[in-house]
Write a protein that holds these residues in place. Structure first.
Motif, PDB file in Angstrom:
ATOM      1  N   LEU A  92      -4.923   7.393   9.869  1.00 48.78           N
ATOM      2  CA  LEU A  92      -4.197   8.144   8.849  1.00 48.78           C
ATOM      3  C   LEU A  92      -2.687   8.046   9.106  1.00 48.78           C
ATOM      4  O   LEU A  92      -1.899   7.928   8.166  1.00 48.78           O
ATOM      5  CB  LEU A  92      -4.652   9.607   8.833  1.00 48.78           C
ATOM      6  CG  LEU A  92      -4.139  10.464   7.696  1.00 48.78           C
ATOM      7  CD1 LEU A  92      -4.467   9.827   6.346  1.00 48.78           C
ATOM      8  CD2 LEU A  92      -4.725  11.851   7.769  1.00 48.78           C
ATOM      9  N   ARG A  93      -2.295   8.054  10.360  1.00 47.95           N
ATOM     10  CA  ARG A  93      -0.874   7.916  10.710  1.00 47.95           C
ATOM     11  C   ARG A  93      -0.332   6.582  10.193  1.00 47.95           C
ATOM     12  O   ARG A  93       0.753   6.516   9.630  1.00 47.95           O
ATOM     13  CB  ARG A  93      -0.693   8.031  12.216  1.00 47.95           C
ATOM     14  CG  ARG A  93       0.729   7.931  12.649  1.00 47.95           C
ATOM     15  CD  ARG A  93       0.876   8.157  14.142  1.00 47.95           C
ATOM     16  NE  ARG A  93       2.256   7.974  14.517  1.00 47.95           N
ATOM     17  CZ  ARG A  93       2.642   7.448  15.652  1.00 47.95           C
ATOM     18  NH1 ARG A  93       1.748   7.063  16.539  1.00 47.95           N
ATOM     19  NH2 ARG A  93       3.912   7.309  15.927  1.00 47.95           N
ATOM     20  N   ARG A  94      -1.091   5.498  10.374  1.00 46.17           N
ATOM     21  CA  ARG A  94      -0.656   4.188   9.897  1.00 46.17           C
ATOM     22  C   ARG A  94      -0.578   4.160   8.372  1.00 46.17           C
ATOM     23  O   ARG A  94       0.347   3.589   7.793  1.00 46.17           O
ATOM     24  CB  ARG A  94      -1.608   3.097  10.384  1.00 46.17           C
ATOM     25  CG  ARG A  94      -1.503   2.831  11.869  1.00 46.17           C
ATOM     26  CD  ARG A  94      -2.489   1.782  12.304  1.00 46.17           C
ATOM     27  NE  ARG A  94      -2.384   1.536  13.735  1.00 46.17           N
ATOM     28  CZ  ARG A  94      -3.259   0.862  14.443  1.00 46.17           C
ATOM     29  NH1 ARG A  94      -4.337   0.346  13.857  1.00 46.17           N
ATOM     30  NH2 ARG A  94      -3.094   0.683  15.730  1.00 46.17           N
ATOM     31  N   VAL A  95      -1.559   4.751   7.726  1.00 45.20           N
ATOM     32  CA  VAL A  95      -1.549   4.815   6.257  1.00 45.20           C
ATOM     33  C   VAL A  95      -0.296   5.531   5.778  1.00 45.20           C
ATOM     34  O   VAL A  95       0.407   5.052   4.882  1.00 45.20           O
ATOM     35  CB  VAL A  95      -2.827   5.515   5.723  1.00 45.20           C
ATOM     36  CG1 VAL A  95      -2.706   5.811   4.235  1.00 45.20           C
ATOM     37  CG2 VAL A  95      -4.055   4.672   6.006  1.00 45.20           C
ATOM     38  N   ASN A  96      -0.001   6.667   6.381  1.00 44.85           N
ATOM     39  CA  ASN A  96       1.174   7.440   5.986  1.00 44.85           C
ATOM     40  C   ASN A  96       2.462   6.656   6.221  1.00 44.85           C
ATOM     41  O   ASN A  96       3.363   6.662   5.379  1.00 44.85           O
ATOM     42  CB  ASN A  96       1.221   8.777   6.724  1.00 44.85           C
ATOM     43  CG  ASN A  96       0.145   9.720   6.242  1.00 44.85           C
ATOM     44  OD1 ASN A  96      -0.334   9.615   5.113  1.00 44.85           O
ATOM     45  ND2 ASN A  96      -0.266  10.636   7.102  1.00 44.85           N
ATOM     46  N   THR A  97       2.540   5.967   7.348  1.00 45.68           N
ATOM     47  CA  THR A  97       3.727   5.159   7.649  1.00 45.68           C
ATOM     48  C   THR A  97       3.906   4.053   6.612  1.00 45.68           C
ATOM     49  O   THR A  97       5.016   3.813   6.124  1.00 45.68           O
ATOM     50  CB  THR A  97       3.618   4.559   9.065  1.00 45.68           C
ATOM     51  OG1 THR A  97       3.509   5.627  10.014  1.00 45.68           O
ATOM     52  CG2 THR A  97       4.826   3.705   9.402  1.00 45.68           C
ATOM     53  N   ASN A 100       2.670   4.049   3.561  1.00 46.08           N
ATOM     54  CA  ASN A 100       2.991   4.684   2.279  1.00 46.08           C
ATOM     55  C   ASN A 100       4.469   5.045   2.189  1.00 46.08           C
ATOM     56  O   ASN A 100       5.073   4.980   1.116  1.00 46.08           O
ATOM     57  CB  ASN A 100       2.133   5.921   2.053  1.00 46.08           C
ATOM     58  CG  ASN A 100       0.717   5.578   1.643  1.00 46.08           C
ATOM     59  OD1 ASN A 100       0.453   4.494   1.126  1.00 46.08           O
ATOM     60  ND2 ASN A 100      -0.192   6.496   1.884  1.00 46.08           N
ATOM     61  N   GLU A 101       5.079   5.424   3.323  1.00 42.37           N
ATOM     62  CA  GLU A 101       6.496   5.784   3.342  1.00 42.37           C
ATOM     63  C   GLU A 101       7.393   4.614   2.963  1.00 42.37           C
ATOM     64  O   GLU A 101       8.494   4.818   2.451  1.00 42.37           O
ATOM     65  CB  GLU A 101       6.888   6.324   4.717  1.00 42.37           C
ATOM     66  CG  GLU A 101       6.339   7.706   4.997  1.00 42.37           C
ATOM     67  CD  GLU A 101       6.595   8.165   6.425  1.00 42.37           C
ATOM     68  OE1 GLU A 101       7.329   7.478   7.173  1.00 42.37           O
ATOM     69  OE2 GLU A 101       6.045   9.215   6.801  1.00 42.37           O
ATOM     70  N   TRP A 110      -0.955  -1.503  -1.659  1.00 44.46           N
ATOM     71  CA  TRP A 110      -2.344  -1.568  -1.204  1.00 44.46           C
ATOM     72  C   TRP A 110      -3.197  -2.446  -2.111  1.00 44.46           C
ATOM     73  O   TRP A 110      -4.306  -2.801  -1.763  1.00 44.46           O
ATOM     74  CB  TRP A 110      -2.955  -0.156  -1.151  1.00 44.46           C
ATOM     75  CG  TRP A 110      -2.300   0.705  -0.126  1.00 44.46           C
ATOM     76  CD1 TRP A 110      -1.366   1.667  -0.346  1.00 44.46           C
ATOM     77  CD2 TRP A 110      -2.510   0.687   1.293  1.00 44.46           C
ATOM     78  NE1 TRP A 110      -0.977   2.235   0.841  1.00 44.46           N
ATOM     79  CE2 TRP A 110      -1.676   1.664   1.864  1.00 44.46           C
ATOM     80  CE3 TRP A 110      -3.335  -0.066   2.138  1.00 44.46           C
ATOM     81  CZ2 TRP A 110      -1.621   1.910   3.228  1.00 44.46           C
ATOM     82  CZ3 TRP A 110      -3.288   0.184   3.506  1.00 44.46           C
ATOM     83  CH2 TRP A 110      -2.444   1.156   4.037  1.00 44.46           C
ATOM     84  N   TYR A 126      -7.965  -0.644   6.061  1.00 41.67           N
ATOM     85  CA  TYR A 126      -7.796   0.428   5.092  1.00 41.67           C
ATOM     86  C   TYR A 126      -9.038   0.596   4.228  1.00 41.67           C
ATOM     87  O   TYR A 126      -9.507   1.706   4.022  1.00 41.67           O
ATOM     88  CB  TYR A 126      -6.563   0.144   4.229  1.00 41.67           C
ATOM     89  CG  TYR A 126      -6.321   1.192   3.164  1.00 41.67           C
ATOM     90  CD1 TYR A 126      -5.782   2.421   3.506  1.00 41.67           C
ATOM     91  CD2 TYR A 126      -6.638   0.952   1.842  1.00 41.67           C
ATOM     92  CE1 TYR A 126      -5.564   3.389   2.535  1.00 41.67           C
ATOM     93  CE2 TYR A 126      -6.417   1.909   0.865  1.00 41.67           C
ATOM     94  CZ  TYR A 126      -5.876   3.127   1.213  1.00 41.67           C
ATOM     95  OH  TYR A 126      -5.664   4.079   0.262  1.00 41.67           O
TER      96      TYR A 126
END
Length: 104
Positions: A14-19, A21-22, A27, A1
């Motif tokens: 970005l997909r992993r970050v969003n997942t 964050n959900e 962080w 990250y």
């Protein structure tokens, strides 16, 4: 990250970050741990008058390892190599007269 945020090559997407964050991923856990050890170092200095915590400090082994790691990370940073050290951390440690090199 961290590498992704610095626009450097990273396995993070970005997909992993969003997942993450959900699920309210924290962080900043490293910052919390860093601050805890820094506070322990300040207490050590208040008792001893210096920041030269032995690497094998029996009273707080984690603090001894942390201090050693700060020096290693600083050295990497100064060699322009990947490092967890930041200028903010350097400045914070300098405020309490941290000894970057104890072999002199």
């Amino acid at each position: 990250y961290k590498l992704m945020m610095e626009n450097k090559p990273s396995a993070m997407t970005l997909r992993r970050v969003n997942t993450l964050n959900e699920i309210d991923f924290d962080w900043c856990v490293n910052d919390e741990t860093w601050q805890k050890r820094y506070d322990e170092l300040k207490a050590f200095k208040a008792r001893t008058g210096h920041c030269r915590v032995p690497q094998n400090f029996a009273e707080n082994k984690a603090l001894g390892r942390w201090v050693d790691n700060q020096r290693r990370q600083y050295k990497l940073m100064m060699e322009n190599k990947p490092s967890a050290m930041t200028l903010r951390r350097v400045n914070t440690l300098n405020e309490i007269d941290f000894d970057w090199c104890v072999n002199d």
